[in-house]
Design an enzyme around this catalytic site. Structure first.
Site, PDB file in Angstrom:
ATOM      1  CD  GLU A  49      15.806  -2.746  31.297  1.00  0.00           C
ATOM      2  OE1 GLU A  49      16.190  -2.453  32.418  1.00  0.00           O
ATOM      3  OE2 GLU A  49      15.688  -1.914  30.378  1.00  0.00           O
ATOM      4  CD  GLU A  94      13.066   3.819  32.021  1.00  0.00           C
ATOM      5  OE1 GLU A  94      14.069   3.233  32.470  1.00  0.00           O
ATOM      6  OE2 GLU A  94      12.686   3.709  30.834  1.00  0.00           O
TER       7      GLU A  94
END
Length: 892
Positions: free
Chosen positions: A471, A748
């Site tokens: 990502e 995260e």
């Protein structure tokens, strides 16, 4: 001349150096040192020397930040020696000098065209489409290759500049001397902007034969990006070099015709998967030899890219730290794993020569799970470097990749590994550090360090969400919520101004809608769908930059973008967000299921509509700063209308919020969405927020939208003790849970790692995301007690709010004017505070019994401080038996 105030540095626009600016009339800024009491500038002089002739410009002004260029505009390649001194009531400061030199200010200055390998990406693959064969771009990874050009100099020029960039990334050498920057030119929206840099290479040139040589890799330009295997060639399929070497204003060598290429020792270089290096292939001799060994072919000359070529204000990517191995681990399955003791972004350098043959394999990951390398969060990202042994390996480090990792699994090293054979190289865009924080609580200090490490790891060319998995993209929501924290910790103005340039271009291509990742691309349609909080970055980030750096030009550059975003938001009949759309909203609310992070407990459209009003007000404020009073009035009126509708939909007559959560209440209070006609409403909502945090036993119940606001909201409304209690909560979800689990960066998810040491079962999790690191702003502003009151820190607020069991704290910030500093120490109820304000600035000092505006210099205060109840008791009317107790917060 005064001896107490000096000018410490001179800067042009937001460039890290004055070499190669893309502004004909760059604005000047200077910072001050010194502790003179109440010193202000009343005038300044700028002496500009051009072509050996000096001219002095005297200005009566207090301005020292981004003042106008006083001389004639620079032309391409023009250089000037600039000196500045300031005048106060007690006389003049020292002269401080810096050199500035323009880059290419006109496209016609480029005499070079692109040079490219004649094989890679040229012909594409033949595929069957319908009944016919059709050529399409090659979907395989692009093998790195080498380019070189030999040229002869009778004499070495007095000045020599190399202007260089690439479609892809390049590592460039002059006569074997490597340019210092990594992964150049970084990541941009290449179809609109490609950055290039100017280098002084005169020390590397020599009479006679000279060689300019480059490694070229696909970089972000054509590598695979995004998840699920990714998509290649998002901006093009032919990695290529653009370089122009000039000496004393004459072109000495330029890409295009006459270059040669060859493959070399690096046979794979991909950002997600890693690099492969064959040590048996010569990788040095070609940098300097007149006729290097191996097969060299004529390079293709390609046209100059049809895009904006500009030198960026973003600092280059460079190494900023080197980490030693702290432990060599043998895993339960017998694997050898190196622990660098810190999660970071970068790569490994092999500093010792391995023995044997075969392949040395380095596989990277952030965590261990059940004692083994935890690679599941990487998804399909291989994050593996392969070194084929047999030749010289000592000194090797990759050129075309980076990894997010703490642990490296090593295989193929035949001798016992001690650990000193390897070093971890941490890299980042080289933004200078400006903010510091320290306090008496070591776990809070560790949390702050985690934020700093995550900021570094996620500012490699663009502000990314993570540095490790498949990502690593410039998610706008993450960047939006972290900007105030980023602006304090680092000089981020050039970095974010560069990114906003791409945002505006990608937004225009999406008809005003701000894509959720920047740079954006077409392979995933959802990137161009409208999302509140994410898209609001178009207005909120420029305003945050103005607050931090005082740069009106950033507001002016972004004003049309702000209006376009508000105009592109899909609206309902009442003017708020269209409720038929998917929204991330309070993304990663800890109560959301692992696989459905969007299922936040707060009504997503309360979040979107709160942000809509806040953003509309921000645009009105920006319009007023820019002197656009009619537009300011229009947006102010619109915000008032939206606020009334917001109340009709979300707040009852009894002052209860339809979505009764920490996030909803924080948004309403911090964005000042209370009804101005009902003064009792704010008190009721504050009480409700206190009840909510008590009900949650001071654990975090917020996601992306609420987390940056929850602690500041509590502190701003007389609940500072509750804010400290939440900060120090040790149970998941909380910030301290991560610290106690051994985190060295921000996670995260609140529970990226579960209490039993296993990785969160969700498909999406990372151990290096900076968004929840917005908590550091509470440390700076509330614990340390330092925040801006006027744009660019012309005036600051000094208001430390001790709490919990902290006995001292200190905070420093290198503002555009100079250093602000606050330190406090608590002994019983005696509070001692030391304050430093830079020259030409001021501060409001708010302490118990003190409320005064002070000028520059150092000051000391001793006051009585009545501490709030600690630990705070639950505010629930009837606390449940066995509820929260003191031992659930971190005491040390």
């Amino acid at each position: 001349m005064t001896n107490t105030v000096t000018i410490s540095e001179l800067q042009f626009e937001h460039y890290p150096t004055g070499l190669g600016v893309s502004h004909a009339s760059p604005r000047l800024s200077w910072r001050f040192d010194g502790d003179a009491r109440d010193w202000t500038q009343v005038g300044y002089e700028v002496r500009v020397t051009r072509n050996g002739k000096a001219k002095t410009f005297a200005v009566d002004s207090a301005a020292s930040v981004l003042v106008p260029w006083p001389s004639e505009p620079l032309a391409s390649r023009d250089a000037a020696h600039v000196e500045v001194r300031s005048r106060g009531a007690d006389g003049w400061t020292n002269w401080t000098a810096a050199d500035v030199e323009a880059a290419f200010l006109d496209r016609s200055d480029w005499k070079a065209s692109l040079s490219a390998c004649s094989e890679i990406g040229k012909n594409g693959n033949l595929v069957l489409k319908g009944m016919a064969m059709e050529q399409v771009p090659d979907t395989r990874d692009k093998k790195p290759y080498r380019l070189r050009k030999t040229f002869t100099l009778d004499t070495v020029p007095k000045t020599s500049r190399l202007y260089v960039t690439a479609q892809g990334v390049h590592t460039t050498y002059i006569n074997g001397h490597r340019l210092p920057d990594l992964l150049e030119p970084g990541w941009t929206s290449y179809q609109r902007n490609i950055n290039y840099r100017a280098y002084d290479v005169a020390p590397f040139l020599q009479p006679g034969k000279n060689v300019i040589a480059s490694w070229i890799g696909e970089g972000w330009f054509s590598t695979r990006l995004t998840w699920g295997g990714g998509v290649r060639d998002n901006w093009g399929h032919r990695p290529a070099l653009l370089a122009q070497l000039e000496g004393d204003g004459q072109v000495l060598a330029a890409t295009g015709d006459g270059w040669e290429w060859s493959y070399g020792a690096t046979t794979q270089g991909e950002i997600y998967d890693g690099e492969t290096f064959d040590s048996n292939v010569d990788d040095v001799e070609w940098l300097t030899a007149d006729k290097p060994a191996g097969e060299w072919k004529k390079a293709d000359a390609l046209p100059l890219p049809d895009t904006n070529l500009v030198t960026p204000e973003i600092p280059p990517i460079r190494e900023y730290d080197r980490l030693k191995v702290v432990e060599v681990i043998t895993t339960p399955s017998g694997k050898t794993v190196l622990d660098f003791g810190q999660n970071f972004a970068g790569h490994v350098e092999i500093v010792a020569q391995p023995t044997g043959t075969g392949t040395l394999v380095l596989r990277h990951a952030e965590v261990l799970e059940k004692g083994e390398l935890g690679v599941r969060p990487l998804r399909v990202c291989k994050a593996t470097d392969n070194i084929i042994l047999g030749g010289k390996v000592a000194g090797w480090q990759p050129k075309f990749t980076f990894h997010g990792f703490r642990y490296v699994q090593v295989s193929g090293w035949t001798a016992p590994i001690k650990g000193d054979e390897f070093v971890g190289v941490a890299i980042s865009s080289n933004c200078s550090r400006t903010g510091q924080f320290d306090c008496s609580h070591p776990k809070i200090n560790r949390l702050h360090e985690n934020v700093v490490w995550s900021m570094r790891a996620n500012t490699i060319s663009v502000p990314t969400d993570c540095p490790q998995r498949d990502e690593r993209m410039g998610w706008t929501g993450d960047a939006q919520v972290i900007t105030p924290t980023f602006n304090f910790l680092f000089d981020s103005a050039g970095f974010l101004r560069n990114w906003l340039r791409d945002l505006r271009g990608d937004q225009a291509a999406s008809n005003g809608c701000v894509p959720i990742v920047i740079p954006s691309f077409d392979s995933i349609p959802m990137f161009s769908s409208p999302h509140a909080v994410w898209g609001d970055v178009a207005a909120l980030m420029p305003n945050d930059l103005y607050t931090s750096f005082g740069d009106k030009d950033i507001l002016a550059e972004s004003f049309e973008s702000m209006k376009s975003w508000l105009g592109a938001i899909p609206r309902s009949d009442v003017g708020l967000w269209d409720t038929s759309l998917f929204q991330f909203a309070d993304w990663l609310d800890p109560k959301a299921p692992p696989e459905r992070a969007q299922l936040c407990t707060t009504d997503p459209f309360l979040v979107t509509d709160a942000y809509l009003i806040h953003t509309t007000r921000t645009v009105a404020k920006v319009a007023r700063v820019l002197g656009k009073d009619d537009e300011a009035a229009k947006y102010d009126a619109n915000a008032r209308e939206l606020l009334q509708t917001f109340h009709d939909l979300y707040i009852t007559k009894g002052n209860r919020v339809v979505s009764d959560t920490q996030t909803a209440l924080s948004l309403i209070l911090q964005f000042d969405l209370v009804d101005p006609a009902r003064p009792e409403q704010k008190e009721a909502l504050v009480k409700r927020l206190a009840l909510q945090v008590s009900k949650e036993e001071w654990q975090v119940a917020t996601g992306f939208a609420g987390t940056p606001l929850i602690l500041p909201t509590l502190a701003a409304n007389g609940l500072t003790n509750h804010a400290y209690r939440m900060l120090l909560s040790r149970d998941c979800p909380s910030w301290m849970y991560q610290v106690l689990m051994g985190a060295t960066t921000m996670w995260e998810r609140w529970d990226s790692m579960l209490p039993d040491g296993t990785i969160n079962p969700g498909e999406m999790t990372s151990f290096n995301h900076y968004a929840f690191g917005a908590v550091a702003a509470f440390m700076h502003n509330t614990i340390g007690g330092l925040s801006p009151l006027e744009a660019g820190w012309k005036k600051a607020l000094i208001k430390p709010q001790p709490g919990a069991n902290l006995t001292h704290a200190s905070v420093e910030f290198k503002s555009p004017y100079g250093k602000y500093a606050v330190s406090w120490r608590l002994n019983g109820d005696d509070l001692s505070v030391e304050v430093e304000v830079p020259p030409n600035a001021s501060a409001v000092v708010e302490l118990p019994g003190v409320n005064e505006t002070v000028g520059s210099g150092t000051r000391s205060y001793k006051v009585k401080c009545e501490a709030q109840e600690w630990p705070p008791k639950s505010l629930l009317p009837n606390p449940m038996p066995g509820g929260s107790t003191e031992d659930k917060w971190v005491k040390e």
